[in-house]
Design a protein around this motif. Structure first.
Motif, PDB file in Angstrom:
ATOM      1  N   PRO A 126      -0.504   0.204  -8.107  1.00 16.20           N
ATOM      2  CA  PRO A 126      -1.571   0.524  -7.158  1.00 16.20           C
ATOM      3  C   PRO A 126      -1.710   2.018  -6.919  1.00 16.20           C
ATOM      4  O   PRO A 126      -0.713   2.734  -6.779  1.00 16.20           O
ATOM      5  CB  PRO A 126      -1.127  -0.207  -5.884  1.00 16.20           C
ATOM      6  CG  PRO A 126      -0.256  -1.317  -6.366  1.00 16.20           C
ATOM      7  CD  PRO A 126       0.448  -0.783  -7.574  1.00 16.20           C
ATOM      8  N   GLY A 127      -2.944   2.486  -6.920  1.00 16.61           N
ATOM      9  CA  GLY A 127      -3.221   3.883  -6.589  1.00 16.61           C
ATOM     10  C   GLY A 127      -3.396   4.807  -7.768  1.00 16.61           C
ATOM     11  O   GLY A 127      -3.914   5.922  -7.603  1.00 16.61           O
ATOM     12  N   HIS A 156      -5.688  -5.978  -5.021  1.00 16.79           N
ATOM     13  CA  HIS A 156      -5.958  -4.654  -4.470  1.00 16.79           C
ATOM     14  C   HIS A 156      -6.420  -4.698  -3.019  1.00 16.79           C
ATOM     15  O   HIS A 156      -7.023  -3.745  -2.520  1.00 16.79           O
ATOM     16  CB  HIS A 156      -6.990  -3.936  -5.339  1.00 16.79           C
ATOM     17  CG  HIS A 156      -6.409  -3.472  -6.641  1.00 16.79           C
ATOM     18  ND1 HIS A 156      -6.280  -4.306  -7.725  1.00 16.79           N
ATOM     19  CD2 HIS A 156      -5.901  -2.273  -7.028  1.00 16.79           C
ATOM     20  CE1 HIS A 156      -5.728  -3.649  -8.733  1.00 16.79           C
ATOM     21  NE2 HIS A 156      -5.485  -2.423  -8.338  1.00 16.79           N
ATOM     22  N   ASP A 162       0.083  -2.679  -2.094  1.00 17.58           N
ATOM     23  CA  ASP A 162       0.802  -1.520  -2.621  1.00 17.58           C
ATOM     24  C   ASP A 162       2.177  -1.880  -3.174  1.00 17.58           C
ATOM     25  O   ASP A 162       2.913  -0.997  -3.627  1.00 17.58           O
ATOM     26  CB  ASP A 162       0.964  -0.449  -1.527  1.00 17.58           C
ATOM     27  CG  ASP A 162      -0.377   0.151  -1.109  1.00 17.58           C
ATOM     28  OD1 ASP A 162      -1.266   0.263  -1.973  1.00 17.58           O
ATOM     29  OD2 ASP A 162      -0.526   0.507   0.073  1.00 17.58           O
TER      30      ASP A 162
END
Length: 432
Positions: A126-127, A156, A162
């Motif tokens: 994630p990210g 997401h 996360d």
């Protein structure tokens, strides 16, 4: 399912198959994404695998098992990026480019490639894509009808968005590990990252659905597949039993191992065969099956015992029944047992190991499940095929995995229009 293919000419060529004309900018690396895009590539999509020379994908760092033996998942301390056995499997039929996404020029080239593609895929932590600015809104500004397929462990959105994940973690969180194993034993899990592949099939189905939707409406879409939710979908009747009947998933008679409660099948299990670690699976569902089974094994006296008189009675006395069946099977070759019982109309199969699948199974051989592709460094390697047979249109197995940056000239030159001097300058600067 496909004829043996060779790599006499590795240069990109027009693809055949139902997905010919679909171009995928593929940021995927592990199985949950890479297997999904491999399926697209198998059926003709032009999948462009995007890599970074400064940080090799894990599948490139895992060794081949042809020349040396390592534990599964053990990385080579001095990896040759061209010898990644897992990468060769994940990236067959794909093109490969290298791109430094931390360089502004690399980011610009990524945007240009996305403009020239119709699908973008990723399964990073994630990210990562957000750090590069590759949000769905940004992608739509580059191409209005883009399909953005995101594949992750937890999705997401939500409180776990996360969290980092891996196949065994997903199996645990989704409830699959808790429901696996033998009665009265601790949860066993599945050993390998099967959820990576299971989620990948959902991912590929989602992408195909989005392509169909776009063909009908002209609209792109963002796809968010959570592997955890895929695992929940595999719980089936056990989830229903807990929610509707309030029966706990851990109790003395559960998990059932190889036994089947619905319907009440017995004998139903895996039994020892002659030889070291040899086994055979047998499934008897009703009185007709039972009569055929008993006759096939020679009508032994124990089969007339009152505790085996009905299917319900056999189900209630499975321990005693399994002991008798196992005593009969353990002196016989598993393939002989399979042939005998199948000939009598009883569901039965030899428990095969990977080597036997390749060398002994006539059904697998007839379908051509395994095929070979040549690789410039690894040499000839065997692959498992797609378990689908089309009369027309694929799969199109045209080459093994790309060498690191093998298709830079084609993608950056032919597709994106950079001349030779521009490509040389970008390569010297470490951008491509």
């Amino acid at each position: 399912m496909t004829e043996c293919a060779t790599d006499a000419d590795r240069f990109p060529r027009p693809r055949s198959g139902p997905l010919a004309g679909i171009r995928v900018a593929d940021f995927c690396w592990m199985g949950v994404g890479s297997v999904a895009t491999r399926l697209l590539a198998d059926f003709g999509a032009e999948v462009i695998k995007i890599e970074n020379r400064k940080r090799l994908d894990m599948p490139r760092r895992l060794p081949i098992y042809k020349d040396e033996v390592r534990s599964y998942g053990e990385e080579d301390p001095n990896p040759d990026p061209e010898k990644g056995g897992l990468f060769n499997n994940y990236a067959r039929n794909k093109l490969g480019i290298t791109l430094n996404m931390s360089d502004p020029r690399g980011r610009e080239l990524a945007d240009e490639l996305i403009k020239a593609s119709s699908v973008v895929t990723e399964n990073f932590a994630p990210g990562v894509m957000e750090k590069w600015g590759l949000t769905y809104d940004h992608l739509r500004s580059l191409r209005e009808d883009i399909i953005y397929a995101r594949m992750s462990g937890f999705g997401h959105s939500g409180p776990y968005r996360d969290h980092r994940s891996y196949g065994p973690v997903i199996q645990a969180v989704s409830g699959l590990s808790f429901n696996s194993g033998l009665p009265g034993r601790e949860p066993s899990g599945w050993g390998l990252s099967y959820m990576d592949n299971q989620a990948a099939y959902y991912n590929s189905a989602a992408i195909l659905t989005a392509i169909y939707h776009r063909n009908r409406t002209g609209q792109g879409t963002e796809i968010d597949v959570s592997a955890t939710e895929v695992g929940v979908n595999l719980l089936g009747a056990d989830l229903l039993d807990t929610l509707v009947n309030s029966r706990p998933s851990r109790r003395p008679d559960y998990p059932r191992g190889n036994r089947l409660e619905f319907p009440q099948a017995a004998p139903h299990g895996v039994y020892p065969a002659a030889g070291d670690d040899q086994w055979v699976a047998i499934a008897v569902f009703d009185e007709k099956d039972w009569r055929a089974f008993v006759e096939a094994i020679g009508d032994p006296d124990w089969a007339r015992d009152a505790q085996f008189a009905t299917q319900e009675a056999r189900f209630a006395n499975q321990d005693a029944l399994d002991a008798h069946v196992g005593q009969w099977t353990r002196t016989r070759d598993k393939y002989d047992v399979m042939t005998l019982l199948q000939g009598a109309g009883v569901a039965c199969g030899a428990v095969q190991n990977p080597a036997e699948l390749d060398t002994r199974d006539p059904q697998i051989a007839t379908y051509g499940t395994f095929f070979e592709l040549d690789h410039p460094v690894i040499g000839t390697a065997k692959f498992e095929g797609v378990p689908v047979e089309f009369e027309h249109g694929g799969p199109d197995n045209w080459r093994s995995a790309p060498l690191l940056g093998e298709d830079n000239d084609y993608v950056f030159g032919t597709i994106l229009g950079l001349d030779e001097d521009e490509r040389a300058e970008l390569a010297a600067a470490g951008v491509i």
